[in-house]
Design an enzyme around this catalytic site. Structure first.
Site, PDB file in Angstrom:
ATOM      1  N   ASP A  29       0.855  -1.187   0.000  1.00 23.84           N
ATOM      2  CA  ASP A  29       0.000   0.000   0.000  1.00 23.84           C
ATOM      3  C   ASP A  29       0.893   1.240   0.000  1.00 23.84           C
ATOM      4  OD1 ASP A  29      -1.747   2.208   1.066  1.00 23.84           O
ATOM      5  OD2 ASP A  29      -3.193   0.581   1.231  1.00 23.84           O
ATOM      6  N   ILE A  30       0.529   2.254  -0.758  1.00 23.72           N
ATOM      7  CA  ILE A  30       1.353   3.469  -0.828  1.00 23.72           C
ATOM      8  C   ILE A  30       1.140   4.379   0.383  1.00 23.72           C
ATOM      9  CG2 ILE A  30       1.590   3.434  -3.336  1.00 23.72           C
ATOM     10  CD1 ILE A  30      -0.526   5.678  -3.441  1.00 23.72           C
ATOM     11  N   ASN A  86     -13.194  -3.841   3.085  1.00 24.72           N
ATOM     12  CA  ASN A  86     -14.207  -2.810   3.263  1.00 24.72           C
ATOM     13  C   ASN A  86     -15.199  -2.930   2.115  1.00 24.72           C
ATOM     14  OD1 ASN A  86     -12.883  -1.603   5.529  1.00 24.72           O
ATOM     15  ND2 ASN A  86     -11.439  -0.683   4.108  1.00 24.72           N
ATOM     16  N   GLU A  94     -12.658   2.977  -0.622  1.00 25.42           N
ATOM     17  CA  GLU A  94     -12.319   4.102  -1.487  1.00 25.42           C
ATOM     18  C   GLU A  94     -12.120   3.689  -2.930  1.00 25.42           C
ATOM     19  OE1 GLU A  94      -8.937   6.015   0.282  1.00 25.42           O
ATOM     20  OE2 GLU A  94     -10.083   6.695   2.013  1.00 25.42           O
ATOM     21  N   VAL A  95     -11.566   2.496  -3.146  1.00 26.98           N
ATOM     22  CA  VAL A  95     -11.378   1.981  -4.503  1.00 26.98           C
ATOM     23  C   VAL A  95     -12.392   0.863  -4.697  1.00 26.98           C
ATOM     24  CG1 VAL A  95      -9.793   0.870  -6.119  1.00 26.98           C
ATOM     25  CG2 VAL A  95      -8.926   2.577  -4.492  1.00 26.98           C
ATOM     26  N   HIS A  99     -10.868  -5.836  -2.673  1.00 27.95           N
ATOM     27  CA  HIS A  99      -9.492  -6.027  -2.214  1.00 27.95           C
ATOM     28  C   HIS A  99      -9.465  -6.269  -0.718  1.00 27.95           C
ATOM     29  CE1 HIS A  99     -10.286  -1.690  -1.801  1.00 27.95           C
ATOM     30  NE2 HIS A  99      -9.360  -1.665  -0.857  1.00 27.95           N
ATOM     31  N   HIS A 101      -6.933  -5.732   2.702  1.00 30.45           N
ATOM     32  CA  HIS A 101      -5.763  -5.120   3.309  1.00 30.45           C
ATOM     33  C   HIS A 101      -5.185  -6.175   4.248  1.00 30.45           C
ATOM     34  CE1 HIS A 101      -6.768  -0.847   2.317  1.00 30.45           C
ATOM     35  NE2 HIS A 101      -7.977  -1.356   2.259  1.00 30.45           N
TER      36      HIS A 101
END
Length: 113
Positions: A29-30, A86, A94-95, A99, A101
């Protein structure tokens, strides 16, 4: 397509990958929230967990297999890690490309008390 994760899958946007097979990619993750913070995504675009259907559940199983491998590779398999999905705006998604995490590398504490 404007999905940032789809662009990562296509190679149009670089990512620091830690795992890849024909169905799944995992990358750092950035904006990490823990010493180990990796995103695990399917190569197929599925907006949210609620959009998964049919054969997508096999793909979700592949994401879990990838999580085990990534945790082992990054050395958090024995100390512990958190795997979070999420789903939807109210969860903080948010995206809109399904996915997980994977977070670890320190004591994360309980989510609820």
């Amino acid at each position: 397509m404007s999905c940032i994760f789809c662009k990562i899958v296509e190679g149009a946007i670089p990512a620091k990958k830690v795992y890849e097979n024909e169905h799944v990619i995992a990358f750092h993750d950035i904006q990490p929230q823990a010493p180990v913070h990796v995103l695990i995504i399917p190569k197929k675009h599925i907006p949210t967990m609620n959009d998964a259907a049919g054969e997508d559940f096999v793909l979700i199983g592949e994401m879990h297999r990838a999580a085990q491998e990534v945790a082992r590779e990054l050395g958090v398999d024995q100390t512990g890690y958190r795997l979070i999905n999420n789903c939807g705006k109210h969860s903080g998604q948010e995206v809109f490309h399904i996915h997980y995490h994977l977070l670890g590398g320190e004591f994360l504490g309980p989510l609820v008390s």
